[in-house]
Design a protein around this motif. Structure first.
Motif, short mmCIF file in Angstrom:
data_model
loop_
_atom_site.label_atom_id
_atom_site.label_comp_id
_atom_site.label_asym_id
_atom_site.label_seq_id
_atom_site.Cartn_x
_atom_site.Cartn_y
_atom_site.Cartn_z
N PRO A 88 0.87 -1.30 -0.04
CA PRO A 88 0.10 0.13 0.08
C PRO A 88 0.84 1.40 -0.04
N THR A 89 0.26 2.26 -0.59
CA THR A 89 0.98 3.62 -0.52
C THR A 89 0.63 4.34 0.87
N LYS A 90 1.23 5.47 0.91
CA LYS A 90 1.15 5.96 2.30
C LYS A 90 -0.45 6.58 2.38
N GLU A 91 -0.88 7.18 0.88
CA GLU A 91 -2.26 7.58 0.90
C GLU A 91 -3.28 6.63 1.43
N GLN A 92 -3.18 5.34 1.37
CA GLN A 92 -3.81 4.25 1.49
C GLN A 92 -4.02 4.04 3.12
N TYR A 93 -2.71 3.96 3.68
CA TYR A 93 -2.68 3.47 5.19
C TYR A 93 -2.70 4.81 5.85
N ASP A 148 2.88 -0.55 13.01
CA ASP A 148 2.96 0.38 11.95
C ASP A 148 1.85 0.35 11.32
N PRO A 149 0.97 1.42 10.77
CA PRO A 149 -0.16 1.23 10.08
C PRO A 149 0.01 0.84 8.81
N LYS A 150 1.19 0.86 8.16
CA LYS A 150 1.49 0.28 6.81
C LYS A 150 1.29 -1.39 7.23
N GLN A 151 1.74 -1.74 8.12
CA GLN A 151 1.85 -3.27 8.48
C GLN A 151 0.51 -3.73 8.70
N ILE A 152 -0.41 -2.89 9.66
CA ILE A 152 -1.68 -3.26 9.85
C ILE A 152 -2.54 -3.40 8.63
#
Lengths: 544, 352, 270
Positions: free
Chosen positions: C132-137, C181-185
């Motif tokens: 995912p990109t930053k905007e997504q997470y 981390d939000p990205k990992q969630i």
């Protein structure tokens, strides 16, 4: 405050306190009661104050509970939350849950009172458990106190149910899961289960009636009964006078200690504030039941780690480890997987609750007992108690098997099997080990009496031998270690009487004789030191 | 070491070393009760300075309590109810709760500590010996009670007036029935309420996250989705009652992994829909392990195999999870082919 | 020495010895217990080959097969997508240290750049969820309360009300989500690592995932989350509360009873 002295002189000019006391006496006869009780003696021992821990936490629970009723709405009407707690804003919830959030976030001090109420409840029931164990292991339940034991036992059971109903009131996701469990249990009852569930819930689960109904049970019915039992329990404690441990000057016929006025008024009165202070401190530093983090109840949501409060943990354990037995016959279902544990739950409690009557039947001992047993001197009773505690603890482990699994890196299935086996094996091992330990301690007491206390001082004799100096025990110690009695078991006697006629022996008598043997028979105790043995050793060689 | 017969009514078990503490049988009994030890004085009893010090300690404690109460009131007035502060090691806690709790604890504990210290150091610590009195009544009193009782019973003619007595028993036995009858309206009869849910033929499966109808291609292998029947809303008055029965869990398993024939028939290309309500006591079960296809209940750890018709493989549940038969409608949405074939949730007597 | 031998017989000596023994046992356990920290893989650090395939051949191929087709020791990676690689490697779960019920989170070995290369290689094997990109997470502006409801419906059954983790069958577990981390969630929901089911964008769109991430950031963030009532006690519910009540509540009260009932020091006796 001088209600004790009642001088005849100067009537009318007597101090105000005296005049009030006279006024009361004329109507209530208080002097009669005060004469007996003002200087009533209470023996001092820390374990005698465990009951006070319960009494005071009960009072604290009532005080804080009344406060909470001023703000709590026991309603299951659904509303949308618009209070200050962000993660709940816009969430649909019952009024019961919303008002609990209000108590926690909007009423100043409401959170503190809620936490005191809940912490005090945990400590109340924990205190009753410890108090009960003290009474059990010291044999304080023996005649004339069996009825008071039953009162205490009932208080414990009612306390557990009051706790459960209170835990259910906020209608949060955790407590709702508990109510769902309760409904499943009702359904498992043969024949009438479905009807009970429909009647209790006012229809299908969850409906809108259960919280208001539990509310009146929690704040009125159960505490009302408990209050009555507490009063009766205290009256009997006063009436029987307190038990005491054996020691110099303490006999079955007296009670040695400090007077109610002033020492016990100060100590026991002060202790109320100490208990309240400790509970307030815990409530200041530790969260309990943070319902805002748990969320409102919805029957299709759940969290892992769904447990009841600790005092129902053992019932939870029984339910968790039970195999899933279900019998379908003639169009009906017998839900043994739920029903058996629910029958076992009261049976486990009753095993300890009715023990005093079993013991007095087995031992045939109908005398009054005011001197306590040291647990080691009643090995069978002590072993039974430890076995019971073992069952309790093992099922408690079962009740938290998921948390044991994650925190000790174990498999939940392995823990479940451990509890299934441990439920049967654990108490047997505990019984045997405890009895052995008790006998070992008795042997040590005997050695101490005969050979004195080991001082740890090593002496070298002229011919080179090293010996440890033993110091003879003082008189009060000698008395304390030998004051207990060691009765003989009951025996059935010969099957044939002297005329050669067979006697009829009832089966219950045989059972009783066998049990009595395990209480008092061979291997149940180490014969205590006798005066002759003592004389022989002390007159012979001074040390050993 | 004498033995004895089992007594009909009890006499005492024999005692070894017969002696009651206190009675000195042999003058030289080495284990004789030496009696209550002589009273010893405390420092406070002989040293006035120590006693005054104790009094000062007690007074200080009471003063601390007063200050803490003032602190309690001040915190109540001064601190905002939503103020959060960081306290090591407790974390980010409510300032008001912490301050009120601490002040209350100190105020109460100091009173208790002061009172106990007073009792321990300044009040007399002479041990008092009181006699116990027998609880049982004297034989004369006992006889008197029995006689009074018999007189009373005779006066009542309870034994002779059998008609009056028996009708009294009858009336007393019947009158509580009114109370029991009154309980009837606590709830409705069960009828077949536990047998039906909101699922019906043609009802689409609505994704609970988005409240949109689900299509088969939305659901890949290994995913987990929760659904409720079309037409249900959180705002319905009976939403809680209905979701308690209708909650559905949908997973997709490779068709070749599905062991149960019926389960495969009721699925749509490996998409199986099971009741989310545990068959043990009704917790929403949904701890789905996608590699093993096992689903575990968080309440009592009943474990079901979704690849094998929801069969119980561990734990206290007594029967398999009910499966909902599904298919795809003309628009390509997943729909139910009817209600559950059996009652969902915990078993009950009439379930059969 | 004489003092010691005299005290050896003190009634409390047994208690002291017991406490000492407990401390020693605990210390030994701590010393010998399997450490969670993974030893950095020297071979990974000494790698100079820049391509993901070569990284893969060294670090992953032993279990997952030379072409990502899988083996008895590891599943096929064809079609798992770059998101799965990023999640597994950036949380340190991969490369796995030893077989077991579940591969635990540990110290990560690969750098961001290496993970990117690995992800690119695996993504080339077959289409799958994309990192995912930053905007997504990024959870900013998401609905925390809605996230809470979604969390309680989809996640809490395994991860607990506020993401403290929980047990699964046979030694498996749902890990705690503290400070993840939000990205990992996001990636975990997308890919369903190990036994966790996936919550793909088709059934749980990006917006809902952001709500969940926002909720976790609010209630399970050690720097920010407030526990108004005081210590959180692990956030595990009645079991830890009961333990705390027994040990510190009843424990403290029993200490108090001992003080209240103890005899006051006498003037003469030592």
């Amino acid at each position: 405050m001088s209600t004790t002295t009642n001088d005849t002189q100067r009537r009318g000019k007597a101090p105000a306190g005296e005049r009030v006391a006279d006024w009361m006496d004329g109507r209530l006869g208080i002097y009669g009661a005060a004469k007996k009780n003002l200087r009533k003696v209470f023996p001092d021992h820390w374990s005698f104050m465990l009951g006070e821990v319960c009494l005071y936490s009960f009072i604290i629970i009532i005080l804080t509970g009344v406060y909470l009723t001023l703000f709590f709405h026991p309603s299951m009407a659904e509303i949308t939350y618009e209070g200050p707690y962000v993660p709940m804003q816009g969430v649909r919830m019952s009024e019961a849950f919303a008002s609990t959030l209000d108590i926690s976030f909007e009423v100043r001090g409401g959170l503190l009172v809620r936490q005191i109420h809940h912490w005090a409840a945990l400590i109340f029931i924990g205190g009753m458990m410890v108090h009960m164990m003290r009474v059990f292991f010291t044999g304080a339940f023996r005649k004339p106190r069996e009825i008071n034991w039953l009162f205490g036992f009932l208080l414990f059971v009612l306390g557990v149910f009051t706790g459960f109903t209170g835990y259910s009131l906020p209608d949060d996701l955790l407590s709702g899961t508990g109510i769902r469990f309760m409904q499943g249990v009702l359904l498992s009852i043969p024949v009438i289960g479905t009807y009970l569930s429909m009647f209790l819930f006012g229809g299908e689960f969850p409906g809108t009636d259960i919280i208001p109904r539990l509310y009146s049970i929690h704040i009125l019915l159960l505490p009302g009964i408990m209050l009555g039992l507490v009063v009766a329990h205290l009256i009997l404690v006063f009436y029987h006078k307190h038990t005491q441990f054996p020691g110099p000057g303490r006999t079955e016929k007296n009670v040695v200690g400090m007077p109610l006025l002033p020492v016990y008024v100060a100590k026991a009165g002060g202790f109320f504030f100490l208990v309240f202070g400790v509970i307030a401190f815990i409530s200041a530093i530790a969260t309990i039941n943070p319902i805002w983090a748990i969320g409102p109840y919805r029957p299709d949501q759940v969290s892992t780690g769904a447990q009841p409060d600790w005092y129902l943990g053992f019932a939870e354990g029984l339910v968790r480890v039970m195999p899933g037995w279900e019998i379908n016959l003639w169009g009906h279902t017998l839900v043994l997987g739920v029903f058996i544990p629910i029958v076992l739950f009261p049976l486990v409690l009753c095993a300890i609750g009715f023990y005093p009557f079993i013991e007095s039947w087995v031992t045939g001992d109908k005398r009054e007992h005011h001197l306590l047993d040291r647990p080691r001197n009643a090995p069978t009773r002590t072993a039974f108690g430890v076995a019971w505690v073992t069952v309790y603890l093992i099922t408690l482990i079962g009740g938290g098997n998921d948390l044991w699994a994650t925190h000790f890196h174990l498999s939940i299935n392995a823990i479940t099997w451990f509890v299934r086996i441990g439920f049967f094996v654990g108490p047997v091992i505990a019984f045997i080990v405890t009895r052995r330990i008790c006998l070992g301690l008795q042997r040590r007491d005997r050695d101490k009496v005969l050979h004195g206390r080991e001082t740890g001082i090593i002496k070298r004799l002229p011919h080179g031998e090293f010996i440890e100096v033993h110091e003879p025990l003082p008189q009060d110690q000698l008395h304390k270690l030998t004051a207990h009695e060691q009765p003989q078991p009951l025996e059935i006697g010969p099957e044939v009487d002297e005329n050669g006629v067979r006697r009829k022996i009832k089966r219950s008598q045989k059972l009783r004789a066998r049990l009595s043997k395990s209480y008092y028979g061979e291997g149940a105790y180490i014969p205590k030191a006798t005066a002759e043995e003592y004389e022989e050793i002390t007159s012979g060689h001074g040390h050993h | 070491m004498s033995t004895q017969d089992i007594p009909e009514e009890e006499n005492l078990p024999a005692e070894q070393g017969a002696k009651d503490s206190g009675e000195v049988a042999v003058p030289a009994d080495p284990f004789a009760d030496p009696g209550v030890p002589p009273h010893e004085l405390r420092i406070q009893d002989i040293d006035d300075k120590a006693a005054r010090h104790s009094e000062r300690v007690v007074a200080t404690l009471f003063t601390v309590s007063m200050l803490a109460t003032v602190g309690f009131i001040a915190s109540f007035a001064a601190l905002s109810v939503d103020k959060i502060i960081y306290v090591f090691p407790l974390g980010h806690v409510s300032a008001l709760n912490f301050a009120l709790g601490l002040c209350l604890a100190v105020a109460l504990f100091s009173i208790g500590a002061g009172a106990v210290h007073w009792a321990r150091t300044l009040m007399s610590d002479h041990e008092i010996v009181q006699e116990r009195h027998p609880i049982e009544a004297t034989p004369e009193a006992r006889a008197q009670v029995f006689k009074d009782w018999q007189d009373g019973v005779a006066d009542s003619s309870f034994g002779r007036r059998k008609l009056a007595r028996n009708t009294l028993f009858g009336a007393l036995a019947l009158v509580p029935l009114s109370g029991i009858v009154l309980l009837r309206d606590l709830g409705p009869m069960p009828e077949d309420k536990l047998r039906h849910t909101k699922w019906a033929k043609g009802k689409r499966l609505m994704n609970q996250n988005t409240m949109q109808p689900l299509r088969p291609e939305d659901i890949p292998v290994g995913s987990l989705t929760f659904a409720m029947p079309e037409g249900m809303s959180e705002h319905d008055h009976d939403f809680q009652n209905q979701i308690a029965k209708a909650a559905l869990m949908i997973v997709r398993i490779k068709p070749e992994d599905i062991k149960d024939k019926r389960s495969l028939d009721w699925s749509h290309h490996g998409i199986v829909a099971y009741s989310k309500i545990c068959t043990h006591v009704g917790c929403p079960i949904s701890l789905y392990e996608q590699q093993t296809h096992h689903v575990l209940c968080p309440c009592h750890q009943s474990t079901f195999d979704l690849a094998d018709g929801g069969r119980v493989i561990f734990g206290p549940a007594g029967h398999a999870l009910p499966q909902l038969e599904i298919s795809v409608n003309a628009q390509g949405y997943l729909e139910a082919k009817g209600d559950f074939a059996e009652p969902v949730g915990p078993a009950f007597w009439e379930r059969g | 020495m004489k003092k010691l031998s005299a005290r050896r017989r003190h009634p409390l000596a047994a208690v002291v010895v017991l406490l000492f023994a407990l401390a020693v046992t605990g210390g030994l356990y701590a010393a010998f217990a399997p450490a969670d920290k993974a030893k950095a893989d020297d071979s990974a650090q000494s790698l100079t080959i820049e391509e993901g395939k070569k990284l893969y051949a060294v670090g992953c191929a032993t279990c997952h097969g030379t072409g990502g087709q899988g083996s008895t020791d590891g599943p096929s990676l064809v079609g798992v997508g770059s998101a799965a690689v990023d999640f597994q490697v950036s949380t340190g779960r991969m490369p796995a240290q030893q077989p077991g019920a579940q591969v635990p989170k540990k110290k990560r070995i690969y750098s961001d750049a290496d993970i990117e290369k690995l992800s690119a290689y695996i993504a080339s094997l077959g289409p799958g969820p994309v990192t995912p990109t930053k905007e997504q997470y990024n959870p900013e502006g998401a609905d925390i309360a809605k996230g809470g409801e979604l969390f309680r419906t989809n996640c809490a059954q395994c991860h607990n009300f506020t993401g403290k983790g929980g047990a699964l069958s046979n030694g498996k577990y749902a890990p705690p989500l503290d400070d993840v981390d939000p990205k990992q969630i996001y990636e975990a929901m997308q890919t369903g690592p190990q036994n966790m089911p996936s919550f793909p964008d088709t059934t749980m769109p990006t917006k809902e995932k952001q709500d969940i991430i926002a909720y976790l950031g609010e209630v399970n963030n050690s720097d920010k989350t407030s526990t108004p009532g005081g210590m959180e006690l692990g956030g595990l519910g009645p079991v830890t509360e009961g333990l705390f009540g027994w040990i510190f509540g009843l424990g403290a009260l029993i200490v108090v009873t001992i003080w209240v009932a103890a005899r006051t020091a006498k003037a003469k006796k030592s």
